[in-house]
Structures are given as C-alpha cells and as structure tokens.
Design a protein around this motif. Structure first.
Motif, mmCIF file in Angstrom:
data_model
loop_
_atom_site.group_PDB
_atom_site.id
_atom_site.type_symbol
_atom_site.label_atom_id
_atom_site.label_comp_id
_atom_site.label_asym_id
_atom_site.label_seq_id
_atom_site.Cartn_x
_atom_site.Cartn_y
_atom_site.Cartn_z
ATOM 1 N N ILE A 64 -1.932 -19.881 -66.698
ATOM 2 C CA ILE A 64 -1.783 -20.809 -65.581
ATOM 3 C C ILE A 64 -0.976 -22.008 -66.046
ATOM 4 C CG2 ILE A 64 -3.896 -20.113 -64.397
ATOM 5 C CD1 ILE A 64 -5.300 -22.464 -65.828
ATOM 6 N N PHE A 65 -0.490 -22.797 -65.089
ATOM 7 C CA PHE A 65 0.260 -23.996 -65.474
ATOM 8 C C PHE A 65 0.225 -25.028 -64.359
ATOM 9 C CE2 PHE A 65 3.496 -22.047 -62.875
ATOM 10 C CZ PHE A 65 4.318 -23.098 -62.449
ATOM 11 N N GLU A 66 0.637 -26.227 -64.717
ATOM 12 C CA GLU A 66 0.856 -27.304 -63.757
ATOM 13 C C GLU A 66 2.168 -27.998 -64.105
ATOM 14 O OE1 GLU A 66 -0.726 -28.652 -60.987
ATOM 15 O OE2 GLU A 66 -1.969 -26.853 -61.015
ATOM 16 N N HIS A 122 -3.862 -32.687 -60.157
ATOM 17 C CA HIS A 122 -3.230 -31.609 -60.919
ATOM 18 C C HIS A 122 -4.213 -30.978 -61.906
ATOM 19 C CE1 HIS A 122 1.000 -31.635 -59.755
ATOM 20 N NE2 HIS A 122 0.957 -32.950 -59.710
ATOM 21 N N ILE A 123 -4.970 -31.825 -62.585
ATOM 22 C CA ILE A 123 -5.926 -31.310 -63.563
ATOM 23 C C ILE A 123 -7.010 -30.491 -62.872
ATOM 24 C CG2 ILE A 123 -7.681 -31.948 -65.254
ATOM 25 C CD1 ILE A 123 -4.842 -32.325 -66.278
ATOM 26 N N ARG A 124 -7.474 -30.965 -61.752
ATOM 27 C CA ARG A 124 -8.508 -30.216 -61.023
ATOM 28 C C ARG A 124 -7.971 -28.854 -60.587
ATOM 29 N NH1 ARG A 124 -12.105 -32.078 -55.714
ATOM 30 N NH2 ARG A 124 -13.257 -30.128 -55.547
ATOM 31 N N ALA A 166 -7.985 -21.755 -63.553
ATOM 32 C CA ALA A 166 -8.587 -21.147 -64.735
ATOM 33 C C ALA A 166 -9.896 -20.448 -64.387
ATOM 34 C CB ALA A 166 -8.822 -22.204 -65.813
ATOM 35 N N LYS A 167 -10.723 -21.101 -63.591
ATOM 36 C CA LYS A 167 -12.005 -20.502 -63.231
ATOM 37 C C LYS A 167 -11.806 -19.223 -62.429
ATOM 38 C CE LYS A 167 -16.548 -21.632 -61.362
ATOM 39 N NZ LYS A 167 -17.411 -22.696 -60.793
ATOM 40 N N SER A 168 -10.810 -19.238 -61.559
ATOM 41 C CA SER A 168 -10.578 -18.082 -60.706
ATOM 42 C C SER A 168 -10.177 -16.848 -61.500
ATOM 43 C CB SER A 168 -9.491 -18.408 -59.671
ATOM 44 O OG SER A 168 -9.373 -17.385 -58.713
ATOM 45 N N PRO A 223 -2.375 -17.383 -53.694
ATOM 46 C CA PRO A 223 -1.435 -18.463 -53.979
ATOM 47 C C PRO A 223 -2.099 -19.740 -54.480
ATOM 48 C CG PRO A 223 -1.734 -18.213 -51.613
ATOM 49 C CD PRO A 223 -2.417 -17.040 -52.255
ATOM 50 N N LYS A 224 -3.415 -19.851 -54.350
ATOM 51 C CA LYS A 224 -4.099 -21.024 -54.893
ATOM 52 C C LYS A 224 -4.155 -20.990 -56.410
ATOM 53 C CE LYS A 224 -6.999 -22.103 -50.889
ATOM 54 N NZ LYS A 224 -8.380 -22.371 -50.414
#
Length: 290
Positions: A32-34, A49-51, A57-59, A148-149
């Motif tokens: 994942i990334f931001e 962004h961090i949230r 990550a949890k998903s 897409p989330k």
C-alpha cells in the motif's frame, strides 16, 4: 546533501535505498502507499493520509510495525532530514521479502520506506491554461475485484490509462467503469460543474476517496456551492460548464477539452479558479507542522 530516504528503521542515501528482488511489493504489487504533500512546513492533512494508510493495511491484513503517531513523526523527520518545507512525500509499505510463491505468510515482515522530493505533476502554465483530456478505452478495475478504498501498489490499470492519454497527445485520460459511468482520471478524482452545481462520482463506482477530493467538497460547500456525489456519463462531461481534476500530486487542474469537445468557453472556469484559490489557503494551515 543528497536525498535521505527512510527505509526499514534507518535513513539512507538514495543510492543505498534498496529492496530485495523477493519483496512481495515488487513481485506482486502486494503493498500500500500514500502520496502526501507539504507546503511551507505544513504537511497537508497528514493525519487523514496516515489513517487511510492504516485502513488499507488492515483491509489486506498487513501489519505495519509502527503506530500511527510514530509514522506521522517519521514523515516529518524525512522532510527535516532533507531540509524540505514544500515537497511531495511517498510513503510505501510492502508485505516484505518472501519467496516466489503467492502466499503472504512466507514474507518476513512489512517493509516501510518514505521518500520526499520535489514534484510537478503538470507545468505551471497548464494550471493557468487548462489541460486537454481524452476518454480511455481501458476501463477501471471493478470495485468488487479490488476495492478502490485500498490504495494498493497495483497501479498497472492506471499506467495503461495514462499511456492512452500520452499516446493521444493529451495530458490526461478520463476513465469509465464497466457500466460506462465516469470514475476519475488516471490518478485523480474528477468534478464537473453545471449551472453552478458540482458533481463528483461516488466512490462505489470505482474511484478512490481522495484527500484533495474531500477538501474540495468541503471548500465548495463553505463557498455556497451545491456538491453532489452521483453517477454521470461522458455526455455530462462534454456538456459541463467546467471540469477539473483533483489529487495530492495534481492539486486542482482545470480541463478545457475532452475528446476534442471544448468544455465551457475553452478556458478554466470561475468556480474552478475560486475553489483553487481557497485550496491554496488551507494547504498551509490544515495539517501537521514539521
């Protein structure tokens, strides 16, 4: 001083920032990334962004080896190490190194790296003049295949769409989903303006719930505009008074033609300009100071 990149608990030079060829992020896009921006020492909406990073990550059941507070500090420290007050930040978390198999259980732990550098998505002139876009033949991934989330490293769909735009001599491409509804650009959200009303596709069509998109929704409401999140088609793009794209890297960029159809009068519209002016004010105050 060269770029200092945070990689797995230490700051290293650009040349020493290396990952294993067995990393699942490289082999399978398993990560994942931001993309984040800082403006004059303010990291715009860093907490959001961090949230979103930790939600992604949890998903996908990816354990990040830092708390959200620690990750926030690491982003700010990366900017400080590089003596950057205004920059684009790329925060990446991969599944880590494993073997050539698909199973994530064979990976040895998440890998985290943070890059901060200058980035100009479009030239300064294009923000004043507007950009030309085309509709991509490549459709957006179905939401029931890849939600897409989740802001994942699987961006080949986006790259193929961007290639279509460049091959057509355009700056960007507009993407449809499998049902023919407009979703977004290659990597940006889209808004159309008609009779003073702003409309953006709902996330369930396949669009990322962008941080800049949400900021624009809020700003437009504060400025007295009606904002709708509902499906629309190419036709609605062609007949719009204004069209603009939003994203962390792109910010707010006006679109003046799509598929050789002139949008409005062929120049960036007044509502786009007004929202962009309001956006430039909040990016320096809404967020976390480095």
């Amino acid at each position: 001083m060269g770029s200092q990149i945070f990689l797995d608990g230490a700051f290293v030079s650009r040349d020493d920032a290396k990952v294993s060829v067995f990393d699942h992020g490289l082999l399978y896009g398993d990560g994942i990334f931001e993309g984040i921006r800082s403006y004059d020492g303010n990291v715009f909406r860093l907490q959001q962004h961090i949230r979103r990073l930790y939600d992604s990550a949890k998903s996908i059941a990816l354990e990040i080896p830092y708390t959200q507070e620690e990750m926030t500090d690491l982003v700010c420290e990366t900017l400080r190490r590089n003596e950057l007050s205004s920059a684009y930040i790329r925060l990446v978390v991969t599944r880590g190194s494993g073997d050539l198999g698909l199973s994530p259980t064979n990976c040895h732990g998440a890998r985290v790296f943070i890059i901060a550098e200058q980035l100009a998505m479009f030239s300064a002139a294009l923000y004043e003049q507007g950009i030309h876009a085309v509709t991509a033949a490549t459709r957006r991934n179905r939401s029931d295949s890849l939600n897409p989330k989740i802001k994942s490293l699987n961006y080949l769909n986006n790259i193929l769409i961007k290639m279509e735009a460049l091959n057509a001599g355009a700056s960007e491409a507009i993407v449809l989903n499998s049902e023919g509804y407009v979703v977004e650009g290659s990597g940006e959200n889209i808004f159309v303006v008609r009779d003073g009303v702003l409309t953006t596709p709902p996330a369930y069509l396949g669009a990322l719930e962008g941080i800049t998109r949400q900021a624009v929704i809020e700003l437009a409401g504060e400025l007295g505009y009606v904002v709708k999140q509902e499906p629309f088609t190419q036709h609605d793009v062609y007949v719009a008074d204004e069209v603009f794209l939003t994203g962390t890297a792109a910010e707010i960029v006006p679109v003046i033609s799509v598929d050789r159809r002139t949008i409005g009068n062929g120049a960036p519209g007044s509502i786009t300009k007004r929202i962009h002016e309001a956006f430039t004010q909040i990016v320096r105050t809404d967020g976390v100071r480095i």
